[in-house]
Design a protein around this motif. Structure first.
Motif, PDB file in Angstrom:
ATOM      1  N   VAL A 139      40.952  10.099  52.613  1.00  0.00           N
ATOM      2  CA  VAL A 139      41.289   9.170  53.695  1.00  0.00           C
ATOM      3  C   VAL A 139      41.328   7.721  53.225  1.00  0.00           C
ATOM      4  N   LEU A 140      40.268   7.286  52.564  1.00  0.00           N
ATOM      5  CA  LEU A 140      40.219   5.879  52.125  1.00  0.00           C
ATOM      6  C   LEU A 140      40.247   5.806  50.598  1.00  0.00           C
ATOM      7  N   LYS A 141      40.961   6.744  50.012  1.00  0.00           N
ATOM      8  CA  LYS A 141      41.008   6.755  48.547  1.00  0.00           C
ATOM      9  C   LYS A 141      41.637   5.477  48.032  1.00  0.00           C
ATOM     10  N   GLY A 142      41.031   4.958  46.980  1.00  0.00           N
ATOM     11  CA  GLY A 142      41.618   3.759  46.372  1.00  0.00           C
ATOM     12  C   GLY A 142      41.147   2.453  46.979  1.00  0.00           C
ATOM     13  N   PHE A 148      31.064  -5.573  52.216  1.00  0.00           N
ATOM     14  CA  PHE A 148      30.666  -5.815  53.603  1.00  0.00           C
ATOM     15  C   PHE A 148      30.128  -7.226  53.780  1.00  0.00           C
ATOM     16  N   SER A 149      30.416  -7.797  54.932  1.00  0.00           N
ATOM     17  CA  SER A 149      29.905  -9.141  55.199  1.00  0.00           C
ATOM     18  C   SER A 149      29.429  -9.233  56.633  1.00  0.00           C
ATOM     19  N   ARG A 150      28.184  -9.663  56.804  1.00  0.00           N
ATOM     20  CA  ARG A 150      27.564  -9.776  58.123  1.00  0.00           C
ATOM     21  C   ARG A 150      27.693  -8.467  58.915  1.00  0.00           C
ATOM     22  N   SER A 185      38.700  -6.510  41.944  1.00  0.00           N
ATOM     23  CA  SER A 185      39.123  -5.141  42.272  1.00  0.00           C
ATOM     24  C   SER A 185      38.908  -4.797  43.739  1.00  0.00           C
ATOM     25  N   VAL A 186      38.249  -5.688  44.461  1.00  0.00           N
ATOM     26  CA  VAL A 186      37.995  -5.411  45.884  1.00  0.00           C
ATOM     27  C   VAL A 186      39.314  -5.426  46.651  1.00  0.00           C
ATOM     28  N   THR A 187      39.474  -4.441  47.567  1.00  0.00           N
ATOM     29  CA  THR A 187      40.707  -4.395  48.353  1.00  0.00           C
ATOM     30  C   THR A 187      40.481  -4.803  49.805  1.00  0.00           C
ATOM     31  N   HIS A 188      39.255  -4.496  50.312  1.00  0.00           N
ATOM     32  CA  HIS A 188      38.984  -4.781  51.722  1.00  0.00           C
ATOM     33  C   HIS A 188      37.653  -5.498  51.876  1.00  0.00           C
ATOM     34  N   VAL A 189      37.628  -6.457  52.778  1.00  0.00           N
ATOM     35  CA  VAL A 189      36.340  -7.039  53.167  1.00  0.00           C
ATOM     36  C   VAL A 189      36.114  -6.669  54.628  1.00  0.00           C
ATOM     37  N   VAL A 190      34.993  -5.994  54.891  1.00  0.00           N
ATOM     38  CA  VAL A 190      34.692  -5.565  56.253  1.00  0.00           C
ATOM     39  C   VAL A 190      33.669  -6.527  56.828  1.00  0.00           C
ATOM     40  N   HIS A 224      23.045   2.198  54.429  1.00  0.00           N
ATOM     41  CA  HIS A 224      23.539   1.962  55.790  1.00  0.00           C
ATOM     42  C   HIS A 224      24.599   2.992  56.151  1.00  0.00           C
ATOM     43  N   LEU A 225      24.638   3.299  57.422  1.00  0.00           N
ATOM     44  CA  LEU A 225      25.562   4.308  57.950  1.00  0.00           C
ATOM     45  C   LEU A 225      27.009   4.030  57.554  1.00  0.00           C
ATOM     46  N   LEU A 226      27.434   2.775  57.691  1.00  0.00           N
ATOM     47  CA  LEU A 226      28.833   2.451  57.420  1.00  0.00           C
ATOM     48  C   LEU A 226      29.167   2.555  55.939  1.00  0.00           C
ATOM     49  N   TRP A 227      28.205   2.158  55.117  1.00  0.00           N
ATOM     50  CA  TRP A 227      28.420   2.260  53.672  1.00  0.00           C
ATOM     51  C   TRP A 227      28.639   3.718  53.299  1.00  0.00           C
ATOM     52  N   LYS A 228      27.722   4.562  53.797  1.00  0.00           N
ATOM     53  CA  LYS A 228      27.795   5.986  53.471  1.00  0.00           C
ATOM     54  C   LYS A 228      29.063   6.594  54.044  1.00  0.00           C
ATOM     55  N   MET A 229      29.448   6.167  55.245  1.00  0.00           N
ATOM     56  CA  MET A 229      30.656   6.697  55.874  1.00  0.00           C
ATOM     57  C   MET A 229      31.866   6.368  55.011  1.00  0.00           C
ATOM     58  N   ALA A 230      31.913   5.104  54.548  1.00  0.00           N
ATOM     59  CA  ALA A 230      33.042   4.689  53.716  1.00  0.00           C
ATOM     60  C   ALA A 230      33.080   5.480  52.420  1.00  0.00           C
ATOM     61  N   GLU A 231      31.914   5.724  51.847  1.00  0.00           N
ATOM     62  CA  GLU A 231      31.885   6.490  50.597  1.00  0.00           C
ATOM     63  C   GLU A 231      32.332   7.928  50.819  1.00  0.00           C
ATOM     64  N   HIS A 232      31.902   8.534  51.926  1.00  0.00           N
ATOM     65  CA  HIS A 232      32.349   9.899  52.221  1.00  0.00           C
ATOM     66  C   HIS A 232      33.852   9.953  52.415  1.00  0.00           C
ATOM     67  N   LEU A 233      34.425   8.854  52.899  1.00  0.00           N
ATOM     68  CA  LEU A 233      35.863   8.836  53.123  1.00  0.00           C
ATOM     69  C   LEU A 233      36.627   8.516  51.855  1.00  0.00           C
ATOM     70  N   GLY A 234      35.918   8.364  50.756  1.00  0.00           N
ATOM     71  CA  GLY A 234      36.612   8.202  49.483  1.00  0.00           C
ATOM     72  C   GLY A 234      36.684   6.778  48.975  1.00  0.00           C
ATOM     73  N   ALA A 235      36.138   5.829  49.755  1.00  0.00           N
ATOM     74  CA  ALA A 235      36.199   4.452  49.270  1.00  0.00           C
ATOM     75  C   ALA A 235      35.008   4.181  48.361  1.00  0.00           C
ATOM     76  N   SER A 236      35.131   3.161  47.563  1.00  0.00           N
ATOM     77  CA  SER A 236      33.948   2.741  46.808  1.00  0.00           C
ATOM     78  C   SER A 236      33.467   1.426  47.409  1.00  0.00           C
ATOM     79  N   CYS A 237      32.161   1.268  47.455  1.00  0.00           N
ATOM     80  CA  CYS A 237      31.599   0.076  48.102  1.00  0.00           C
ATOM     81  C   CYS A 237      30.826  -0.763  47.099  1.00  0.00           C
ATOM     82  N   SER A 238      30.793  -2.041  47.394  1.00  0.00           N
ATOM     83  CA  SER A 238      30.068  -2.922  46.487  1.00  0.00           C
ATOM     84  C   SER A 238      29.474  -4.069  47.280  1.00  0.00           C
ATOM     85  N   THR A 239      28.447  -4.719  46.703  1.00  0.00           N
ATOM     86  CA  THR A 239      27.836  -5.841  47.410  1.00  0.00           C
ATOM     87  C   THR A 239      28.416  -7.174  46.953  1.00  0.00           C
ATOM     88  N   GLU A 240      29.124  -7.176  45.836  1.00  0.00           N
ATOM     89  CA  GLU A 240      29.644  -8.421  45.289  1.00  0.00           C
ATOM     90  C   GLU A 240      31.160  -8.415  45.307  1.00  0.00           C
TER      91      GLU A 240
END
Lengths: 468, 176
Positions: free
Chosen positions: A374-377, A382-384, A415-420, A395-411
């Motif tokens: 779903v969110l591959k690539g 995350f911000s605020r 290479s970042v594609t989305h800021v949530v 966090h729930l959203l972090w884990k949800m995003a990872e299950h959907l195939g995205a990779s998450c980072s704090t910095e």
């Protein structure tokens, strides 16, 4: 005994006994004794595992008739040792004594063993009250039934689907909780005589009103071709059965497979222990993740259906419900239609694309793989969104995003594609706009989770948070 | 098996029923109380056939109720272990089938169904032999043997088998 010597088929009694023992010990029909070939038709009676029935049909009838005659004459002589009784009777006696000695008590009905009739008072195994009152099955029997049923189902190219009722397939409210704006519904309810076309039903005898989710009839019809379906609800049994009558008036989708909270083994938890299907082939559709703590891998989370005002209030939403807005979920584009597409995809991958042999496939693996597409690539920062000092990756959203195939980072980095973010004024949000990265509200991730598709980012804009 | 036996029961009657119709009231109350109930000893009371004797009524201390000992004849139904019964199939599933013989619920597990009969799921789940000649489905009549019984206040549960000779389907609802 005269009739033994009269009977041409039965040779000397010791040969009969040897043949019988061999068959009972399942040594095999060929070559174990020279008399075996002649006594081929005896074996038709002996062991059910023997598959020579086709050859032996004619002999079988003759032999069984002879045996029946022997048995009726022999009623008084049941205590005689094997040497003087006919072969059929020996076989029956030994089978009966074997059964009584080693009865495994596979289950009980009305507290009696279903195999030997003995009174059983132990509490092992699982009660299957939804199938029939008083039925209880032992663990071994459940395992055996699950695997034979699995083979049967795979042959028909079907998996199992467990469906929740409330907020997933329908929404119910008590009549006394209807708001004044909803009174109009009373005049619009569909007839209970032909429920296959209707969606809004007034159930006076239960003091409630039920609205079926749009698309539910088509959903059930199409899903029933790919899945054997169960209803599993946290409502009580009378409620569950009434809802099943509305959804399935011809009893073709669920037949007896309606599980209510009275049938569960644990309070406030749903479990697959009362479902007679292998866990590796069950898909669950429910709006509440916490009810399935042990089976989260099988679960497809559904967006809740809030039609009545009561439902919105129960979940703490202050907005108007669909009934108050005189609106409804889209039929062709709503939650059930999207989830049906996902179910089709899962079914197709399970049966047509997996390489391994049928018995070792696992629908949970398929679910994981499909979810990860779903969110591959996407790489997300995350911000605020998380409270400060919160462990971000739990966090729930972090884990949800990872299950959907995205990779998450704090910095942030290139290479970042989305800021949530929930606030477009934060440093990371402003960085996103400057670097032409996609800035989205957290609901973008939730939408992807419910709709199993990456949603257009422009539908989830982030506004400036108002200061106090 | 059915039995025609004499049972006794103490019936309590409220004084408002006294008068000319005392006996009728007593008998109708007896019928209402007893017909359709079960007991471990006698089984299921199917119907009361006659009143043998109604004893003298005794007034209970403290209340105005009067107790009459009533002896009555009735037909009872009680299944026994080893008995052969005919029953109508009510539900078929992968574990076996459920059948009813009057008020008695009988379960025949698939362990006690002949091995050549296999379960077929679908609209009308059934057990069929490999050549399709014999079929057990809802509303079939079967002859079965009882291998265990249990009675509670309102119902009788039995375990049955059709794995023996002369047992099995009597009447196929799809043919005939």
């Amino acid at each position: 005994m005269s009739f033994v010597t009269d009977s041409p088929i039965h040779s000397s009694s010791s040969d009969d006994f040897a043949a019988l023992l061999d068959a009972e010990l399942e040594v095999g029909s060929s070559g174990s004794s020279p008399d075996e070939q002649d006594d081929e038709d005896e074996e038709a009676d002996v062991d059910a595992n023997n598959n020579d029935d086709d050859d032996d049909d004619n002999d079988d009838d003759l032999d069984s008739r002879r045996n029946k005659r022997c048995r009726t004459e022999k009623l008084e002589d049941l205590e005689e040792p094997e040497g003087s009784t006919s072969q059929g009777l020996i076989e029956e006696k030994i089978e009966v004594s074997l059964k009584e000695d080693i009865c495994t008590h596979p289950g009980s009905f009305g507290q009696m063993c279903i195999l030997c009739g003995q009174r059983l008072d132990d509490e092992s195994g699982v009660t299957f009250g939804y199938i029939h009152k008083g039925l209880r099955l032992g663990n071994d029997e459940i395992i055996r039934l699950r695997s034979t049923d699995m083979k049967n189902l795979l042959r028909h190219k079907k998996l199992y689907l467990v469906l929740d009722l409330d907020h997933t397939l329908l929404n119910s409210t008590q009549l006394m909780h209807l708001t004044p704006e909803e009174e109009y519904l009373k005049g619009q309810s569909d007839s209970l005589h032909d429920v296959s076309k209707g969606s809004l039903f007034m159930l006076d005898f239960m003091h409630m009103m039920t609205k079926l989710r749009p698309f539910v009839h088509a959903f059930l019809k199409e899903a029933s071709e790919m899945f054997e379906m169960y209803i599993y609800t946290m409502g009580d049994r009378p409620y569950a059965l009434e809802m099943a009558k509305l959804l399935d008036p011809k009893r073709e989708y669920f037949s007896g497979r309606v599980i209510s909270r009275d049938d569960g083994t644990q309070k406030h938890q749903k479990g697959l222990d009362v479902v007679l299907g292998q866990e590796s082939a069950v898909v669950i559709l429910d709006d509440t993740e916490n009810a399935w703590m042990k089976h989260k891998d099988n679960l497809i989370l559904m967006e809740r259906y809030h039609f009545f005002a009561l439902s919105c209030h129960q979940f703490g939403y202050n907005c108007k419900s669909l009934s108050q807005l005189k609106n409804d979920e889209s039929e062709s584009d709503g939650a059930l239609a999207s989830v049906l597409k996902v179910l089709r995809q899962i079914h197709h991958i399970f049966f047509d694309e997996l390489d391994s042999n049928l018995a070792s496939r696992d629908v949970r693996q398929v679910l994981k793989t499909v979810r990860k597409e779903v969110l591959k690539g996407c790489k997300i920062v995350f911000s605020r969104v998380f409270p400060t000092k919160f462990q971000a990756d739990s966090h729930l959203l972090w884990k949800m995003a990872e299950h959907l195939g995205a990779s998450c980072s704090t910095e942030t980095d290139s290479s970042v594609t989305h800021v949530v973010s929930t606030d477009s004024g934060t440093e990371k949000s402003r960085w996103a706009v400057k670097e032409k990265k996609l800035l989205v509200h957290p609901r973008w991730i939730e939408a992807a989770n419910f709709l199993w598709q990456k949603q257009p980012e422009e539908n989830f804009p982030v506004s400036q948070a108002k200061n106090q | 098996m059915f039995f025609h036996i004499v049972l006794e029961r103490n019936m309590q009657l409220h004084p408002r029923h006294f008068g000319r119709n005392l006996r009728e009231n007593l008998v109708s109350k007896l019928m209402k109380d007893v017909e359709g109930t079960c007991s471990g000893r006698h089984g299921f009371v199917v119907a009361i056939t006659g009143i043998e004797n109604i004893g003298k009524g005794l007034i209970r201390d403290g209340t105005g109720f009067v107790t009459f000992p009533v002896k009555y004849q009735c037909v009872v139904f009680r299944p026994f272990k080893g008995e052969i019964l005919e029953a109508a199939v009510t539900m078929v599933n992968k574990m076996g089938f459920f059948a009813e013989a009057g008020p008695v619920q009988i379960f025949v597990s698939n362990h006690l169904i002949p091995d050549d009969m296999e379960f077929q799921s679908g609209d009308m789940p059934n057990y069929t032999t490999s050549d399709g000649s014999v079929k057990i489905q809802k509303d079939s009549e079967v002859r079965l043997k009882i291998i265990g019984t249990r009675v509670d206040a309102t119902e009788i549960f039995c375990i049955g088998t059709i794995k023996d000779d002369f047992l099995g389907v009597i009447n196929d609802p799809t043919t005939a």
